[in-house]
Scaffold this motif. Structure first.
Motif, PDB file in Angstrom:
ATOM      1  N   CYS A 114      -1.189 -10.076  -7.690  1.00 28.93           N
ATOM      2  CA  CYS A 114      -2.143  -8.970  -7.587  1.00 28.93           C
ATOM      3  C   CYS A 114      -1.429  -7.663  -7.269  1.00 28.93           C
ATOM      4  O   CYS A 114      -1.730  -6.996  -6.287  1.00 28.93           O
ATOM      5  N   MET A 115      -0.446  -7.296  -8.105  1.00 25.37           N
ATOM      6  CA  MET A 115       0.296  -6.063  -7.898  1.00 25.37           C
ATOM      7  C   MET A 115      -0.620  -4.867  -8.187  1.00 25.37           C
ATOM      8  O   MET A 115      -1.290  -4.825  -9.220  1.00 25.37           O
ATOM      9  N   CYS A 116      -0.674  -3.923  -7.258  1.00 25.70           N
ATOM     10  CA  CYS A 116      -1.558  -2.760  -7.372  1.00 25.70           C
ATOM     11  C   CYS A 116      -0.734  -1.480  -7.422  1.00 25.70           C
ATOM     12  O   CYS A 116      -0.421  -0.879  -6.376  1.00 25.70           O
ATOM     13  N   PRO A 117      -0.341  -1.031  -8.608  1.00 22.60           N
ATOM     14  CA  PRO A 117       0.435   0.211  -8.728  1.00 22.60           C
ATOM     15  C   PRO A 117      -0.447   1.411  -8.393  1.00 22.60           C
ATOM     16  O   PRO A 117      -1.598   1.485  -8.815  1.00 22.60           O
ATOM     17  N   GLY A 118       0.091   2.355  -7.637  1.00 21.31           N
ATOM     18  CA  GLY A 118      -0.709   3.513  -7.260  1.00 21.31           C
ATOM     19  C   GLY A 118      -1.982   3.118  -6.555  1.00 21.31           C
ATOM     20  O   GLY A 118      -3.048   3.682  -6.809  1.00 21.31           O
ATOM     21  N   GLY A 119      -1.879   2.134  -5.649  1.00 23.68           N
ATOM     22  CA  GLY A 119      -3.074   1.563  -5.044  1.00 23.68           C
ATOM     23  C   GLY A 119      -3.119   1.662  -3.524  1.00 23.68           C
ATOM     24  O   GLY A 119      -2.440   2.495  -2.913  1.00 23.68           O
ATOM     25  N   PHE A 120      -3.913   0.779  -2.943  1.00 17.52           N
ATOM     26  CA  PHE A 120      -4.149   0.766  -1.508  1.00 17.52           C
ATOM     27  C   PHE A 120      -4.122  -0.672  -0.995  1.00 17.52           C
ATOM     28  O   PHE A 120      -4.506  -1.597  -1.721  1.00 17.52           O
ATOM     29  N   VAL A 121      -3.718  -0.844   0.255  1.00 22.80           N
ATOM     30  CA  VAL A 121      -3.878  -2.124   0.939  1.00 22.80           C
ATOM     31  C   VAL A 121      -5.193  -2.053   1.700  1.00 22.80           C
ATOM     32  O   VAL A 121      -5.488  -1.048   2.352  1.00 22.80           O
ATOM     33  N   VAL A 122      -6.004  -3.110   1.598  1.00 22.28           N
ATOM     34  CA  VAL A 122      -7.346  -3.074   2.183  1.00 22.28           C
ATOM     35  C   VAL A 122      -7.585  -4.281   3.097  1.00 22.28           C
ATOM     36  O   VAL A 122      -6.966  -5.334   2.931  1.00 22.28           O
ATOM     37  N   PRO A 123      -8.497  -4.129   4.072  1.00 18.23           N
ATOM     38  CA  PRO A 123      -8.818  -5.224   4.990  1.00 18.23           C
ATOM     39  C   PRO A 123      -9.823  -6.186   4.366  1.00 18.23           C
ATOM     40  O   PRO A 123     -10.897  -5.770   3.939  1.00 18.23           O
ATOM     41  N   SER A 124      -9.487  -7.468   4.307  1.00 14.08           N
ATOM     42  CA  SER A 124     -10.342  -8.439   3.623  1.00 14.08           C
ATOM     43  C   SER A 124     -10.809  -9.569   4.534  1.00 14.08           C
ATOM     44  O   SER A 124     -11.128 -10.658   4.053  1.00 14.08           O
ATOM     45  N   ALA A 125     -10.858  -9.312   5.829  1.00 18.65           N
ATOM     46  CA  ALA A 125     -11.390 -10.320   6.747  1.00 18.65           C
ATOM     47  C   ALA A 125     -12.877 -10.514   6.486  1.00 18.65           C
ATOM     48  O   ALA A 125     -13.580  -9.598   6.049  1.00 18.65           O
ATOM     49  N   THR A 126     -13.369 -11.721   6.760  1.00 18.58           N
ATOM     50  CA  THR A 126     -14.795 -12.012   6.581  1.00 18.58           C
ATOM     51  C   THR A 126     -15.446 -12.433   7.891  1.00 18.58           C
ATOM     52  O   THR A 126     -16.546 -12.990   7.885  1.00 18.58           O
TER      53      THR A 126
END
Length: 534
Positions: A329-341
């Motif tokens: 799941c490489m995200c070029p020009g992207g963001f790291v996001v919180p995915s806790a549930t």
């Protein structure tokens, strides 16, 4: 006459229609097809970039129409108004659930989607609270809600899983509902997290207009079980609870498509309680998000020549101590996001907008994890619970990550410090909105994960010079790449062998990975349901 040709042209000439036509004429001539420059028309089929050498090349594939007109291609799906006498419950509104619903509507069968999360508009507001207030709603977040986890992700539509069916059918349906036409030709198509919500909303409105139903904030609490004449358990519906009002309702149907997603721990535990033999343990992968300045990845991948090429991608697969270690799941020009549930856990993921123009690029780097690896940490686990050992292990790692973070701030370490086994006294800027906190990932990550990551990073840096950098940041933990549990199904019927009328589908059931393969799996399972109900 119709022919297909692939040409390679310097990236600087990609917008030069005259140069492209000449290259096509040259290619046709090689194939002993002679035509004049003014008597053919083109449709672009695929586009990719070859940046392996200093001179960057655009690889373009065309369908060439010689002395004839291009046919008009108006894609118009063939759906029917739903027959209320045939009802199928769909648990989850991710790609498997949504595309499955449209497949049922081709047969005039009523899809009834139960989604534990909110619609996209309300879900956006709930997601914003994670960064602004540190509040994670357990049932509406980056993983749960309308469109599933893919709605607030990069929206990648690339898959190698061509055996499942016609990949182009999925792309055409996304285009029908508003995606950019480029997804039909790009080698690695993506939609973007800023575009997906509107597309998902349009899909919902179409399903409802045809007689389908979608119930938001409706969480499955129990499966309703009966016994048939042969003494086999049958799923005849579900008991669901409204997460806003706490009101409970029973939903009955002729069949159930279970497409709840890979983060629905409660679904696995519910099935385990009803019938443990409905499940099996499977290999999964965990690791970290690696974030670099976008300029650095662009420089590495484009050999210092990245003009007008957009954010660069990368992908690697290695073997370390008999386990696969790879980027995901490489995200070029992207963001790291919180995915806790839920509370007391930290999980990270990545996403990109359509134009991929942030200052960072990130990817998961994860380690293949097998059941024997997991059981080393659970020596006293009762034999009957081994099927969900991976699920329990994943929960423990997410809890450990939380203990090394701070509320929603994720534990992080510079890549160079991780390899040098020392604390990061400072951390580089990051796209992760809740913030990061310095932590010794090299000390508390499970040994079989940490040691393989170290070896992998060194091997990758030998091929991508500069990948190991003090500006590269490791953010923990990436645990939701796939499910540790598979919900078993019969190959031909698609039905659970021990829970009749239950049809598992998608990532959460252990049969796909990503938007396109999940969409195809949902379609295939619903085609089998249609035959079952015929």
């Amino acid at each position: 006459m119709i022919s297909e040709v692939t040409i390679r042209i310097p990236i600087q000439k990609e917008s030069d229609s005259k140069a492209i036509k000449q290259e096509i004429l040259n290619e046709l001539k090689k194939n002993k097809i002679i035509c004049k420059s003014d008597n053919f028309s083109l449709i672009k089929l695929k586009r990719s970039i070859d940046a392996r050498r200093k001179n960057i090349i655009a690889v373009l594939k065309y369908k060439v129409y010689i002395d004839e007109e291009i046919p008009t291609e108006n894609y118009e799906p063939h759906w029917q108004i739903a027959n209320k006498n045939k009802r199928v419950l769909i648990i989850g509104s991710g790609p498997a659930g949504l595309f499955g619903a449209f497949k049922l509507l081709e047969h005039g069968i009523t899809p009834i989607i139960l989604e534990r999360g909110e619609n996209v508009a309300d879900r956006k507001r709930s997601i914003a609270q994670i960064s602004t207030k540190g509040v994670v709603l357990e049932d509406s977040n980056y993983c749960f809600g309308e469109g599933g986890a893919g709605t607030f992700s990069d929206g990648k539509l690339y898959t190698r899983s061509s055996k499942r069916g016609d990949i182009s059918s999925v792309l055409r349906l996304f285009y029908y509902f508003g995606a950019d036409k480029k997804i039909l030709t790009d080698a690695h198509p993506h939609i973007g997290t800023d575009k997906l919500p509107a597309i998902v909303k349009s899909m919902r409105e179409k399903i409802i207009s045809l007689g389908g139903e979608i119930h938001f904030c409706t969480k499955v609490k129990d499966f309703l079980i009966t016994e048939n004449a042969l003494g086999k358990k049958e799923v005849c519906g579900v008991c669901a609870i409204n997460t806003k009002t706490q009101e409970q309702n029973d939903f009955f149907a002729d069949a159930v498509l279970l497409s709840a997603g890979h983060s629905a721990q409660d679904i696995y535990k519910s099935l385990f309680k009803i019938e443990p033999s409905a499940l099996e343990a499977k290999t999964f992968a965990v690791g970290v998000r690696v974030e670099h300045p976008r300029e650095l990845i662009d420089f590495i991948q484009y050999h210092g020549r990245g003009e007008n090429l957009g954010a660069a991608e990368y992908h690697f697969t290695t073997q370390q101590a008999h386990r696969g270690v790879y980027s995901f799941c490489m995200c070029p020009g992207g963001f790291v996001v919180p995915s806790a549930t839920g509370p007391n856990e930290i999980v990270v993921n990545g996403m990109s907008a359509a134009n991929r123009n942030s200052s960072w690029s990130n990817a998961a780097v994860v380690v293949e994890t097998r059941i024997e690896d997991v059981l080393q940490d659970f020596p006293d686990l009762p034999p009957e619970k081994k099927v969900i050992a991976g699920l329990l292990w994943r929960e423990a790692l997410e809890s450990l990550t939380f203990k090394n973070g701070s509320i929603t701030k994720a534990p992080a370490q510079r890549l160079t410090d991780f390899l040098s086994h020392k604390e990061s006294s400072t951390l580089p800027k990051t796209s992760y909105a809740p913030g990061v906190i310095s932590s010794r990932l090299d000390e508390w990550l499970p040994l079989q994960i940490k040691s393989r990551l170290e070896s992998c990073f060194k091997e990758v840096d030998a091929k991508m010079k500069g990948y190991i950098s003090s500006e590269a940041l490791l953010i923990a933990s990436e645990t939701r790449t796939s499910t540790p549990v598979r919900i078993l199904r019969e190959k031909e019927s698609g039905e659970s062998p021990v829970l009749k009328h239950l049809f598992p589908a998608g990532e959460g059931s252990g049969y796909s990975g990503g938007i396109v393969s999940s969409a195809l799996d949902g379609e295939n399972q619903c085609e089998k349901i249609a035959r079952f109900l015929a």
